[in-house]
Design an enzyme around this catalytic site. Structure first.
Site: not given
Ligand code: BGC
Length: 713
Positions: A285-287, A289
């Protein structure tokens, strides 16, 4: 491809793992994250006012090293954002020698355009239109980063972006799909080097999947409304190219797509990525997210977000602590099938095996090597910068004569930080050559002036005005409603323009900017933010020791209000023209300032003799390119197609191929491109169709100046 021994090893690990250890393999932590349980407890105290923000920060700082080691010993850290040869080695030893199953950690970093030897930002480097360069700079970044303990980079970023208000446009290869696809492929090849298990190979992670470049209004983290057709034609191909090149990881984006955040988007993460494309790597995942899906309003709480993300196909949680805090209870309460956890863990372990981490967790063969800043790296960084800077205007003032007296002005002229560009975490300012120091070192007739008025009154023949956008003003969370240069810089420029001297405007910016008065200068160079060798590259180019060959990969607007603007716009019923009732703005030219593909050099190229033929599966289109100037030069030759009558509205033109030729003065070369019929289609829903009929093929030096020929399919 894994060996049967590796596959057995993964199976055996899976069979021995406790549920906590499994969930630990899905957990990425950043240095400031100290483990879900303590974070939650302390955060509650922070919220209730029991501890202050300062106390919270202090607690994080002191607790981190101990807690982190403790978590690693318990097998609760799978991937960790930390660098440094000694530190990564120390932590890896704890993981391998002190945790129950000895599973190694991935050390990840945003190595976006160079590690220590900073190279041009992606947008800048895309202007080189040079896949072999893109690959070489990625290889160099991998060599430096791996020698400092990094094993995975969150790069390439292949978000097609058409809106200069969005700061992250600086991180991609511009507005075109094909360029982003070729850039992504080259980067993956450069980082992973054909064998990700080698110690100096860096696992790549293509991001941000998907459509992040289409955030409404160019506002970061915003919503995306996009048709499936546009998504498949313009957005997904660059990710597919990375998957085909063997990218080991994919990072889903922050945004929602038509209402469903990418982080919990099963259609995207499973149906398209895994089922259609056969991706066998890891999704991370993005940070934060996954947790943010609560704020998106599609998950009730982080527990719900953890469940939805995992089921959708998100393997690893970066820094939101949703998985580590909630997956166990979800399984124990019967709300989540353990198979989803097993599926994700298997993806993680498989990627770790492909990275060679089980066989060689310490990368000791790199231990004594400290290649930072090697001569050959500096030379490559300079070459990359030279190939990335675009000459926009030149009335003959360039190349400068050795004897020209040159005054250099501008608040960023001697700034060695601005040229690093966004995401240059490991680049050191004192290793960056500013524009002024590059020029002064090149020729002693160059002098830096603190005040433009002094320069205007001096005996200089030429005033070089550096206009900049601060390097943190593009990139993440750097959306703007006004993409002009700051007022103080513009007034300096006006003083220079009124001085009666020749003026060279050098633009040092991350995103495309509105140039305003700068285009009145005798020469204008889009220098971008080209990394450590920026100043030396500018000096070589300005004095003619190197020639310009870069071409824009983004459209430059006249005004911010034109954004988004791009060359491959669909045809409208009223194409912009001088006629009043057409698709344009009444307070601005209907032609953008500089078009996609545009760029000058010290010589000129003329195109003639376009011809086309047809094979069983492709058109072959060719044209003669002649260097009519008196210097040799490199020309980027571009090939476009148009489909003037189709069952859906099609782009007025679309880049289908390109190449570069280097020609001596007076030399000609016939350049030909094969355009397969299956490149000429489009999507209707998820179905790709190629319609018969007339097509227009064109070849030229930029998207507005093309020879055209009609062909029939
Ligand atoms: C960015 C990503 C980056 C990640 C990790 C996020 O905020 O969107 O591009 O890779 O942070 O640093």
């Amino acid at each position: 491809m894994l060996t049967s021994k590796q596959k057995k090893h993964i199976k055996s690990l899976l069979s021995q793992m406790t549920i906590e250890e499994k969930i630990g393999q899905l957990n990425h932590v950043a240095p400031t994250v100290i483990g879900a349980f303590d974070v939650d407890a302390m955060y509650a105290k922070l919220q209730s006012g029991e501890i202050s923000c300062e106390q919270w920060d202090a607690l994080c700082a002191t607790a981190t090293p101990y807690k982190r080691e403790d978590m690693i010993k318990k097998g609760l850290v799978s991937s960790y954002a930390v660098v440094g040869r000694q530190e990564t080695l120390r932590l890896q030893k704890i993981a391998v020698e002190q945790s129950r199953l000895g599973i190694p950690i991935i050390f990840s970093r945003d190595v976006i355009h160079g590690y220590r030897t900073g190279t041009p930002t992606p947008l800048a480097e895309s202007c080189a239109w040079n896949p072999s360069l893109w690959k070489q700079t990625a290889r160099m970044a991998a060599q430096e980063a791996t020698s400092d303990g990094v094993t995975m980079t969150y790069s390439p970023m292949v978000d097609v972006a058409k809106d200069a208000r969005w700061g992250r446009i600086a991180e991609c290869a511009g507005e075109d799909t094909l360029l982003n696809a070729m850039y992504g492929k080259a980067k993956v090849e450069g980082y992973q080097n054909g064998d990700p298990s080698q110690p100096s190979s860096l696992a790549a992670c293509a991001k941000h999947f998907a459509a992040y470049g289409f955030v409404e209004g160019g506002r970061d983290y915003n919503r995306v409304q996009i048709s499936e057709e546009r998504l498949r034609e313009e957005v997904l191909p660059s990710f597919k190219a990375c998957v085909d090149a063997g990218v080991l990881a994919i990072m889903p984006s922050f945004n929602d797509i038509n209402g469903i955040p990418a982080s919990v988007n099963k259609w995207l993460l499973t149906d398209v990525l895994r089922t259609e494309w056969g991706f066998g790597g890891l999704t991370i995942s993005d940070s934060g997210a996954i947790g943010e899906c609560v704020a998106h309003g599609v998950c009730a709480d982080k527990k719900d977000a953890a469940k939805q993300a995992l089921v959708a196909g998100m393997d690893m949680d970066m820094s939101s602590d949703s998985y580590i805090a909630h997956l166990k209870e979800l399984v124990e309460s019967g709300e989540l099938d353990i198979e989803y956890i097993d599926r994700a863990v298997e993806n993680v372990l498989r990627v770790k095996a492909e990275m060679g981490l089980f066989d060689d967790p310490y990368r000791l063969s790199l231990a004594d090597e400290n290649p930072f800043g090697k001569d050959e790296y500096r030379q490559l960084a300079k070459f990359a910068a030279i190939q990335s800077m675009v000459l926009l205007e030149n009335d003959g003032v360039l190349p400068l004569k050795q004897t020209d007296k040159v005054a250099i002005v501008g608040k960023y002229a001697d700034n060695n930080e601005i040229i690093k560009g966004t995401w240059s975490l490991d680049v050191r300012n004192d290793e960056c050559v500013s524009i002024a120091s590059g020029l002064v070192a090149k020729n002693r007739n160059c002098k830096l002036f603190a005040d433009v008025n002094d320069a205007a009154k001096s005996d200089a023949d030429v005033v070089v005005v550096v206009l900049g956008e601060w390097y943190l003003d593009s990139g993440e969370a750097a959306s703007k409603t006004d993409i002009t240069f700051s007022a103080d810089q513009q007034s300096d420029l006006v003083v220079a323009l009124n001085s009666g001297k020749k003026v060279v405007a050098l633009l040092v910016n991350g995103r495309p900017m509105v140039l305003g008065e700068a285009t009145k200068a005798n020469a204008v160079v889009e220098c971008w933010q080209c990394g450590v060798e920026s100043g030396n590259a500018v000096a070589d180019l300005l004095y003619g020791d190197a020639d310009f060959s870069a071409k824009l990969t983004v459209t430059i607007p006249n005004a911010t209000g034109e954004c988004p603007c791009y060359y491959d716009r669909p045809a409208t019923g009223r194409p912009a023209s001088s006629f009043y009732f057409t698709s344009k703005y009444i307070d601005c030219s209907y032609e953008h300032k500089y078009c996609f593909g545009y760029g000058l050099s010290y010589t000129q190229f003329v195109y003639s003799d376009i011809a086309a033929s047809k094979t069983n599966d492709a058109f072959v289109v060719s044209a003669k390119v002649t260097n009519v100037g008196n210097k040799s030069g490199r020309e980027i030759v571009q090939c476009y197609y148009g489909d003037p009558v189709a069952s859906r509205t099609r782009p007025v033109k679309k880049l289908v191929d390109f190449c570069s030729v280097t020609l001596a003065s007076d030399e000609s070369q016939t350049v030909s491109f094969k355009v397969p019929f299956d490149k000429l289609g489009f999507f209707v829903g998820s179905k790709y169709v190629v319609e018969q009929g007339d097509f227009v093929l064109s070849i030229g030096g930029n998207s507005n100046s093309l020879l055209q020929i009609k062909v029939k399919l």
